[in-house]
Design an enzyme around this catalytic site. Structure first.
Site, PDB file in Angstrom:
ATOM      1  N   CYS A 165     -13.580   0.967   7.303  1.00 47.21           N
ATOM      2  CA  CYS A 165     -12.595   0.253   6.359  1.00 47.21           C
ATOM      3  C   CYS A 165     -12.451   0.874   5.050  1.00 47.21           C
ATOM      4  O   CYS A 165     -13.609   1.285   4.643  1.00 47.21           O
ATOM      5  CB  CYS A 165     -12.905  -1.061   6.245  1.00 47.21           C
ATOM      6  N   CYS A 166     -11.406   1.223   4.544  1.00 45.57           N
ATOM      7  CA  CYS A 166     -11.131   1.831   3.410  1.00 45.57           C
ATOM      8  C   CYS A 166     -11.762   0.750   2.162  1.00 45.57           C
ATOM      9  O   CYS A 166     -11.522  -0.386   2.324  1.00 45.57           O
ATOM     10  CB  CYS A 166      -9.923   2.263   2.828  1.00 45.57           C
ATOM     11  N   CYS A 182       0.678  -1.267   0.241  1.00 48.59           N
ATOM     12  CA  CYS A 182       0.110  -0.122   0.026  1.00 48.59           C
ATOM     13  C   CYS A 182       0.999   1.296   0.066  1.00 48.59           C
ATOM     14  O   CYS A 182       0.173   2.496  -0.092  1.00 48.59           O
ATOM     15  CB  CYS A 182      -0.819  -0.008   0.946  1.00 48.59           C
TER      16      CYS A 182
END
Length: 396
Positions: free
Chosen positions: A214-215, A82
């Protein structure tokens, strides 16, 4: 080494839900075009390109940039989970700072599938195997149906709750703030407001996390053009935003000592930010705007303290006092962050960079933070890598 590297141009495209975007190469090419146009630089002038993506075949970077032409200049593909976008930026920064290139392009994109992230390679050792072992020993083996990333960050949030006795609902306030910021961002996916009750009432995921904390998987692309100060002067380019300091660190043994918070990069964030503060002579008390890695609300709260924005154990007060938003101490994720803007893995770090450059230029429109001349960026990848970048507004 040149003392400063100029961020001459940035560009990104609106993020979108999986299945709603153009193919990765189209997205990547468009983001690069926008950054080059913003900089006033033609693609043939780019001497090195660093292209980040997590899910894609090797040389996907060339596939995207060949839409701009075949210049013959090096294209280096980057994958650092990420933190991929910021890792590409770190490499481009090094290339210019070292004098190896006068013009470097950092590009990141991701074309993602719906649903939680999972391992693609089941026939070889899991890169997070050691992390999972510690998580399972400390927090218990999670339900097989739990999204893997959420189990790490949920356990980290629960560890914070257990130590400091905060109300788990505090995390939900972060999503509410995130949506409020995203409402002013035309690039963000989720712009509708939410209440704390709605966040807490969304489906439970793991630990203190609910779905709205949560993304989401997202598609998108973003880019930045870095040049030397001398190149900017010779070509009369805009040179009012520079990278003042930057650090990329990986895990140390403390990651695996049994604290779920350390598993998700707390110590990496501390180390990287301290290096940046020491290099720049600028401290966390000087920061008025920050884009940080809020893949889950729990991580945003932990990162406040890891970056030194508030002392350890005080993050709940920081949130409830509104110190993390407009009118407070430091406006955190004015873009809406990963939770609301979206998290196309390879693009995230460069989207953060674009937002902060716009903030320092005074181009953030309804998101503009007043009176900022320094901005901090934090981008994290499990496995692990953490990039912290400090931008500064200068005369240019």
């Amino acid at each position: 080494m040149t003392s400063k590297v100029v961020v001459a141009g940035v560009g990104m495209i609106p993020f979108s839900k999986p299945g709603k975007s153009d193919p990765y190469d189209v997205m990547g090419a468009e983001a690069a075009r926008r950054a080059l146009a913003d900089a006033g630089v033609a693609y043939p002038a780019v001497q090195q390109s660093y292209v980040g993506f997590v899910y894609g075949d090797s040389t996907s970077g060339q596939k995207a940039l060949y839409r701009l032409g075949q210049s013959g200049a090096p294209v280096i593909n980057v994958n650092n989970n990420c933190s991929t976008g910021s890792s590409a930026l770190w490499l481009a920064h090094q290339a210019v700072a070292s004098g190896q290139a006068e013009v470097a392009l950092a590009l990141g994109f991701e074309q993602m599938n719906p649903g939680a992230l999972g391992s693609v390679w089941s026939d070889r050792p899991d890169v997070l195997g050691a992390f999972a072992q510690v998580r399972d020993e400390v927090a218990g083996v999670p339900d097989p149906g739990a999204p893997p990333a959420a189990t790490y960050f949920g356990a980290a949030g629960q560890a914070y709750v257990d130590e400091y006795g905060i109300d788990p609902a505090t995390f939900a306030h972060i999503t509410v703030k995130s949506r409020r910021h995203a409402a002013a961002n035309p690039y963000a996916v989720f712009r509708a407001p939410l209440t704390v009750e709605e966040v807490l009432g969304s489906p439970h995921i793991y630990g203190p996390l609910t779905r709205f904390q949560c993304c989401p998987p997202t598609c998108g692309a973003a880019a930045a053009v870095l040049v030397s100060p001398e190149y900017a002067r010779r070509h009369a380019l805009r040179a009012d935003v520079v990278i003042e300091a930057q650090s990329l660190v990986t895990d140390q043994p403390t990651t695996f000592e049994g604290d779920p918070r350390k598993l998700v990069g707390y110590d990496m964030t501390v180390a990287a930010s301290r290096q940046v503060y020491e290099k720049s002579g600028i401290g966390p008390e000087d920061i008025g705007v920050v884009e940080l890695h809020d893949c889950f609300t729990t991580n945003e709260l932990l990162t406040y303290e890891a970056l030194g924005l508030t002392p350890e154990g005080t993050a709940e007060k920081f949130v409830l006092d509104g110190a993390n938003t407009y009118g407070g101490k430091v406006v955190t994720n004015p873009s809406g962050g990963l939770i609301s803007k979206g998290h196309p893995l390879g693009a995230t770090g460069l989207a953060q960079a674009a937002e902060l450059v716009w903030q320092l230029r005074g181009q953030a429109e309804d998101r503009q933070v007043a009176g900022v001349d320094v901005a901090l960026q934090h981008n994290l990848g499990l496995g692990g890598a953490c990039v912290v970048t400090l931008y500064k507004k200068v005369d240019g």
